[in-house]
Design a protein around this motif. Structure first.
Motif, PDB file in Angstrom:
ATOM      1  N   ASN A 145      41.321  48.426  37.399  1.00 17.21           N
ATOM      2  CA  ASN A 145      40.527  47.255  37.736  1.00 17.21           C
ATOM      3  C   ASN A 145      39.129  47.429  37.154  1.00 17.21           C
ATOM      4  O   ASN A 145      38.318  48.212  37.661  1.00 17.21           O
ATOM      5  CB  ASN A 145      40.470  47.093  39.264  1.00 17.21           C
ATOM      6  N   ALA A 211      45.992  43.320  44.679  1.00 17.91           N
ATOM      7  CA  ALA A 211      44.647  42.748  44.610  1.00 17.91           C
ATOM      8  C   ALA A 211      44.235  42.342  43.203  1.00 17.91           C
ATOM      9  O   ALA A 211      43.599  41.304  43.017  1.00 17.91           O
ATOM     10  CB  ALA A 211      43.634  43.741  45.187  1.00 17.91           C
ATOM     11  N   SER A 212      44.575  43.142  42.190  1.00 20.26           N
ATOM     12  CA  SER A 212      44.053  42.883  40.847  1.00 20.26           C
ATOM     13  C   SER A 212      44.746  41.739  40.118  1.00 20.26           C
ATOM     14  O   SER A 212      44.139  41.085  39.279  1.00 20.26           O
ATOM     15  CB  SER A 212      44.146  44.151  39.984  1.00 20.26           C
ATOM     16  N   HIS A 382      37.386  31.766  43.022  1.00 22.73           N
ATOM     17  CA  HIS A 382      38.057  32.483  44.117  1.00 22.73           C
ATOM     18  C   HIS A 382      37.174  32.562  45.360  1.00 22.73           C
ATOM     19  O   HIS A 382      37.657  32.408  46.481  1.00 22.73           O
ATOM     20  CB  HIS A 382      38.476  33.883  43.661  1.00 22.73           C
ATOM     21  N   TYR A 397      43.440  35.563  50.758  1.00 17.19           N
ATOM     22  CA  TYR A 397      42.898  36.715  50.035  1.00 17.19           C
ATOM     23  C   TYR A 397      42.702  36.368  48.563  1.00 17.19           C
ATOM     24  O   TYR A 397      43.554  36.659  47.732  1.00 17.19           O
ATOM     25  CB  TYR A 397      43.851  37.908  50.191  1.00 17.19           C
ATOM     26  N   MET A 399      40.863  36.614  44.795  1.00  9.97           N
ATOM     27  CA  MET A 399      40.198  37.595  43.944  1.00  9.97           C
ATOM     28  C   MET A 399      39.984  37.005  42.561  1.00  9.97           C
ATOM     29  O   MET A 399      40.645  36.041  42.168  1.00  9.97           O
ATOM     30  CB  MET A 399      41.032  38.865  43.819  1.00  9.97           C
ATOM     31  N   ASP A 409      41.340  33.602  38.280  1.00 10.95           N
ATOM     32  CA  ASP A 409      41.238  33.496  39.736  1.00 10.95           C
ATOM     33  C   ASP A 409      42.633  33.388  40.338  1.00 10.95           C
ATOM     34  O   ASP A 409      43.489  32.659  39.826  1.00 10.95           O
ATOM     35  CB  ASP A 409      40.437  32.250  40.127  1.00 10.95           C
TER      36      ASP A 409
END
Length: 444
Positions: A145, A211-212, A382, A397, A399, A409
């Motif tokens: 990331n 998450a990434s 985001h 959530y 990111m 996004d």
């Protein structure tokens, strides 16, 4: 004035005071539908009576005993439970305090294993771009990331990064999923051969990237190819299921759906469902035996590893998931969530992709569906979506950076395993409204 050093130093956060089922409540009485379980953590929802009772019972007898002096019945039982449900060959559980600690432990354990077997030249890891494996320096070193690594780059250990398996943006026209999966998996072999197999410790990857990238699963066959490459070169396969594991995708372990068994498997988040901080590394039996019969000790540890109260909470969570057959609900409500999202947003001009497995679903936003062009990163779409959702009483959530580490996004929806069909419909309604509100606030 708050004396807390919050992760966002400028944030003015509401104060959470209660939780019940899929909802959280702030001190003003506002109710929030927790459609992401925080960061895909609260898989059993909030305020579960069985878990509360297990925590209280454990604290009343023994809250904590340092693992350098004692083991505990509850730690032993949790390890038995984890190994019983683990992929083939994983025979030991190293219990820690969370996901980053788990990855850090796996990194050190893998290095020590090769030193113990007389291969000290194996000193590097390979992972993927657009991955996130934790915030400790070792975990951040293998993570790909860019935004999270940038500030700390001078402090990070050397690691090689290959392309993610990200079909929405990586698959070429006319290329089958299998061909694409083999192509990006073969980057691993190229890096291993270029670096020298004798220098590589392990390949670290998330079966479903969280998450990434926003709940991106690998295409069929990708991880089987990766498993073959690792085996051929004596490289360990370390799978990070901190976010996607422990039932989140509809099977206990996400890698089950890819038909592979790793050499180490890191779990957290859903392991304790947020009731206590906990994580674990599930380890191949011969790795443990090598260290046991060699130096005799793993040169690593944390004060709160194997914490009795955390183990009690985790055991109660895992027993509840099994007893209540919640993985069946993950699968059925996951299908329902995807169907409603496709119905509501499948033709939305700024929704490029809806993907995921089980109750782990990602929505990627684009400025142009035809070209897949992302929004300008400076707009921070985001963050706008998160704010609009919170305003509507929805926790999701979002990111940024899924395209190249800066642009792109996405939003992850990962509601608790107890979610109902009506609550899924409410999630889709609120999310769709929040998305449109965020987009409306962006000037043409």
């Amino acid at each position: 004035m708050s004396r807390v050093f919050h992760r966002d130093a400028r944030a003015n956060l509401p104060v959470a005071v209660a939780g019940e089922g899929v909802y959280l409540f702030d001190e003003g009485g506002k109710r929030y539908l927790d459609a992401s379980g925080g960061a895909a953590v609260s898989c059993l929802g909030h305020g579960d009576a069985d878990v509360r009772a297990a925590i209280v019972e454990q604290v009343q007898t023994l809250a904590y005993a340092h693992t350098g002096f004692f083991t505990t019945h509850v730690l032993e039982e949790l390890a038995d439970t984890l190994v019983a449900g683990a992929p083939t060959g994983l025979e030991k559980a190293y219990v820690v305090g969370g996901g980053s600690e788990g990855i850090e432990a796996a990194i050190k354990m893998a290095r020590q294993f090769f030193v113990e077997v007389g291969q000290p030249t194996r000193q590097r890891f390979v992972a993927r771009l657009q991955s996130y494996h934790g915030s400790t320096l070792g975990a951040l070193s293998v993570g790909g990331n860019i935004a999270r690594r940038q500030l700390y780059q001078p402090l990070l250990a050397s690691a090689r990064h290959i392309s993610p398996c990200y079909a929405y943006r990586g698959q070429s026209p006319g290329e089958s999923e299998e061909e694409y999966g083999h192509r990006v998996a073969d980057e691993l072999e190229s890096v291993i051969e270029e670096s020298g197999p004798e220098t590589i410790i392990a390949f670290v990857a998330e079966p479903v990237v969280g998450a990434s990238l926003g709940a991106v699963p690998a295409v069929p066959g990708y991880f089987k190819r990766v498993r073959e490459i690792c085996h051929r070169h004596g490289v360990l396969l370390v799978l990070d299921e901190v976010m996607c594991g422990m039932g989140r995708t509809g099977s206990l372990h996400a890698c089950e759906q890819d038909g592979v068994a790793p050499d180490m498997l890191v779990v957290a988040k859903g392991l304790g469902a947020g009731y206590q901080p906990i994580g674990a590394v599930l380890v191949r039996g011969d790795i443990f035996q090598t260290i046991r019969d060699g130096s005799g000790a793993f040169q690593h540890g944390h004060t709160y590893m194997g914490h009795a109260t955390a183990c009690a909470a985790s055991l109660a969570v895992q027993k509840a998931i099994k007893k209540r057959d919640l993985l069946d609900n993950v699968r059925s409500q996951g299908k329902h969530l995807r169907a409603l999202l496709d119905q509501r947003l499948g033709q939305h001009p700024h929704v490029g992709d809806i993907r995921g497995r089980g109750l782990f679903v990602g929505v990627e936003l684009v400025s142009d569906r035809a070209t897949k062009e992302p929004f300008d990163a400076a707009l921070r779409l985001h963050a706008r979506i998160k704010a609009a959702a919170m305003d509507k009483g929805l926790i999701c959530y979002p990111m940024g950076g899924c395209v190249d580490g800066t642009s792109g996004d996405h939003v992850i929806l990962a509601p608790p395993f107890i979610v109902t069909a009506a609550e899924v419909a409410d999630i889709v309604d609120r999310f769709s409204d929040a998305l449109d509100k965020a987009l409306d606030n962006i000037a043409p």
